[in-house]
Design a protein around this motif. Structure first.
Motif: not given
Length: 440
Positions: A57-65
């Motif tokens: 979850g966390l890396p996905t939000e970072f990556a998509l930002g």
């Protein structure tokens, strides 16, 4: 010289992300739930969910930002457009809910930090050392506008620290977060020498096997892990937008989760053994900071000094979390309305926060507001984000965003964990909150 909208270093980004994640949830929420839901058993289950959410979850939000180079509005729009160009508007519309969640949290969160400001002031003057803690807490928690000065000061200070974008956030957290860890470490060492503290350590680290069969323990450990990492479909996206393309997202997410967990554990090493030593209730909610802890501080040598240290640390944690909430909303406003500059946006955010917040400083108003936010807005926002990333967005585009700058590339295992484990868990948490009116 790098653009001021980018973090200048990996550790600056990590400390800013940790600053967002670390807050009141770590200091009273985690010890509170751990104390009432099985001690060491809750801790082990919590660590499992921290691992899962920090890997998916966390890396996905970072990556998509970083993929969209902007906050939630632009990120959801671009994610939907990878599926079909015409869907971008729908994505942007859906993004308003998690974005509203960040603003709603900020409105309520600023009040609890204002309470901490009051506690810090009374610690400095010595008032806190000579009062009945329960009556003292009621004197401002139950009175209209009793903390208005602190409330305005907290909002103003927070917005001033983000006035110059990511560089300002990075600089303040490079000071704030190390101090936070140092202060709580000092307090944990002091608590170690209290008579009766040993029982608290046993409770904290020795699992209660019966608690593993309690569904409630698993649900609350999952909710605590998800929201402790600030995976709400909004806040961490904006920090990802300020990352360079050579940053290893998975590695940075892992380090963010590690330091967030250390913060929760250090807070527990202060609060739980101390509560056992003084026969106090660890399951005391917000009053843990304002009734239980003052009672402890009044009874130990150099209690006033430790009170000042403790509430200073809480101010630091509160401001760093508020930075993220305001930045997510502010960046999205500037993305949507191109003519807005940062300083005008900050004035708008301050006005919204104070117009609504100054009406709910009493805990009878603040409590229901935060329950509403945590039951409805945050879980739904996190669910919208999870479904968008793993079911709406083109999965090849998602993997490209995750793997940009990565040493170890992710593939089908990552996608399957997201689709068939992460999304169902977040959806289940949201449904449980809605159906049973559970506040996480």
């Amino acid at each position: 010289m790098k653009d001021k909208k980018h973090f200048r270093s990996k550790w600056g980004f990590i400390l800013a992300s940790v600053g967002s994640a670390v807050g009141m949830a770590n200091v009273w929420g985690f010890p509170n739930k751990l104390g009432s839901l099985g001690g060491g058993s809750f801790l082990l289950i919590y660590l499992f969910f921290i691992w899962l959410f920090s890997y998916v979850g966390l890396p996905t939000e970072f990556a998509l930002g970083r993929f969209a180079k902007t906050g939630p509005l632009g990120t959801y729009q671009k994610a939907f457009e990878t599926r079909k160009k015409d869907l971008g508007t729908l994505g942007r519309i859906l993004a308003y809910l998690p974005l509203a969640g960040s603003m709603c949290i900020a409105i309520g969160y600023a009040i609890i930090v204002a309470y901490v400001g009051k506690a810090l002031f009374d610690s400095i003057t010595g008032t806190l050392m000579h009062v009945n803690a329960g009556s003292w807490f009621e004197s401002f928690a139950l009175q209209p506008s009793a903390v208005i000065v602190y409330h305005i000061a907290i909002v103003s200070i927070t917005l001033l620290t983000i006035a110059f974008g990511a560089n300002s956030i990075e600089k303040t957290n490079k000071v704030i977060m190390p101090l936070f860890f140092l202060i709580f470490l000092i307090l944990a060492i002091r608590v170690f020498f209290l008579d009766g503290a040993k029982a608290g350590y046993k409770f904290l680290f020795i699992p209660n096997l019966a608690a593993f069969t309690d569904v409630k323990t698993w649900i609350f450990a999952m909710g605590q892990a998800l929201f402790s990492l600030s995976i709400t479909g909004s806040g961490m996206i904006v920090y990802g937008a300020y990352l360079s393309d050579d940053e290893d997202i998975i590695s940075s997410s892992r380090l963010t989760a590690i330091f967030d967990t250390i913060a929760a554990l250090i807070a527990s090493l202060v609060i739980i053994p101390a509560c056992f030593a003084y026969n106090l209730d660890v399951n005391a909610g917000p009053s843990l900071l304002f009734v239980t802890l003052p009672t402890i501080l009044q009874d130990i040598p150099f209690g006033q000094v430790f009170a000042i240290i403790l509430y200073t640390a809480m101010i630091f944690a509160g401001i760093s979390s508020l930075q993220n909430m305001f930045e997510a909303v502010g960046e999205s406003l500037m993305h949507r309305f191109k003519k807005l500059n940062r300083f005008t946006t900050i004035l708008i955010l301050a006005s919204i926060c104070l117009v609504f917040g100054l009406r709910m400083e009493q805990i009878s108003q603040w409590g229901p507001w935060m329950d509403f936010v945590s039951i409805y807005i945050i879980p739904i926002g996190a669910t919208i984000g999870a479904i968008t990333w793993f079911f709406v967005m083109d999965q090849n585009a998602l993997l490209q965003a995750i793997n940009l700058g990565a040493t170890n590339k992710q593939g089908k295992t990552f996608l399957n964990l997201g689709k068939f484990v992460y999304v169902p868990l977040v959806l289940a948490l949201s449904l449980i909150a809605l159906i049973f009116k559970i506040s996480f």
